[in-house]
Enzyme design. Sequence first.
Site, PDB file in Angstrom:
ATOM      1  CD  GLU A 187      -2.684   1.239   2.552  1.00  0.00           C
ATOM      2  OE1 GLU A 187      -3.250   2.311   2.897  1.00  0.00           O
ATOM      3  OE2 GLU A 187      -2.850   0.156   3.158  1.00  0.00           O
ATOM      4  CD  GLN A 233      22.043  33.297  -9.168  1.00  0.00           C
ATOM      5  OE1 GLN A 233      21.968  33.952  -8.136  1.00  0.00           O
ATOM      6  NE2 GLN A 233      23.161  33.163  -9.858  1.00  0.00           N
TER       7      GLN A 233
END
Length: 379
Positions: A242, A279
């Site tokens: 799971e 940047q």
Amino acid sequence: MKRTIFEPEHEQFRQSVRAFLIKEAVPHSDEWEEAGMVDRDFWRRAAAQGLVGFAAPEEFGGGGLRDFRFNAVLNEEVVRTGTVGDGFSLTNDIVLPYFLDLADEGQQKRWLPDIVSGERTIAVSMSEPGTGSDLRAIKTTARRDGSGWRITGSKTFVTSGMQADLVIVAARIPDEDGGGFGLFVVETGQEGFERGRKLSKIGRKAQDTAELFFQNVEVQPENVLGEPGKGLRYLMANLAQERLSMAVVAVASAEHALDLALSYAKERRAFGSPIGSFQANRFTLAELSTKVQIARVFLDRCLKAHGNGELTAADAAGAKFWTTELEFEALDTCLQLHGGYGYMEEYEVARRWRDSRVQQIYGGTNQIMREIVGRSLGL
């Protein structure tokens, strides 16, 4: 980086899944979100396509494909196409193994053909009000009644609980009846079995989630899965798969979020330049890209280990908490790059952002996952 875990048959399956979902699921996402559940006719069409219960033996209509790589492919394509609802992962990865590994021959003959054909949907009910991730605190009780049992209690956060025809109920067995826990299959229409409200959630709105109530519900011996008293062991055994399933979804989601973010960063302009050329944004996306690649390599290694029967509970827990947190980081970054538009419902990232948050909660909270990993270190 190039992936190496799949064979040609997995990629053929991927193409088939993608084509089906684009045609049959994507156009209906908005209506399913509005309705709060996925249409049952879609589920039958998916079953006819071989996407439901394909791990079941051929004699019951399945493909006998107990190769979790097929499950991974399906889950990845559900994410990438934007298909809403958790029905595939719930059925194939989480609930079906109980019917394959614990049901006897007679039970499989009764249940598997209808599950594989999509005529009957399945769910498992573990969580209860006040218990959270602590399965040992379950208060729903199964008491012996002649050769059968009587189930009394309540469950919550049951995925597909409103539509499920067969519900596996985890219940505590009193000491005088043998002790431990048991898994009992309750069917639609049984006296004393009632569905409460469909829960209103922040995200994953197309997936119905329900409260269920059991008032002295009679369960005959033929509806008991496995051996009474060993239910907790059965639940724990299935939790690794799971959690691996959740990690598959998380990494695919993180990859898609990165793709959305990169595309938008190249197209959206501010102060005369693409925002990706700044940047700060470039560094953020560079770091996210590297993390996503690391997650992919780690997850594929976990998939290989699972296929070899070597995936440990600690590795599955670590994969679950690390990838689901990365998933939300990726989507949160993507939303932030979109600015105000990311907060608008008409933008894809908005739904994916809110849908992803629960991944850190269900299947065992990420705090519990860290506890599992920590204990594996001898701490």
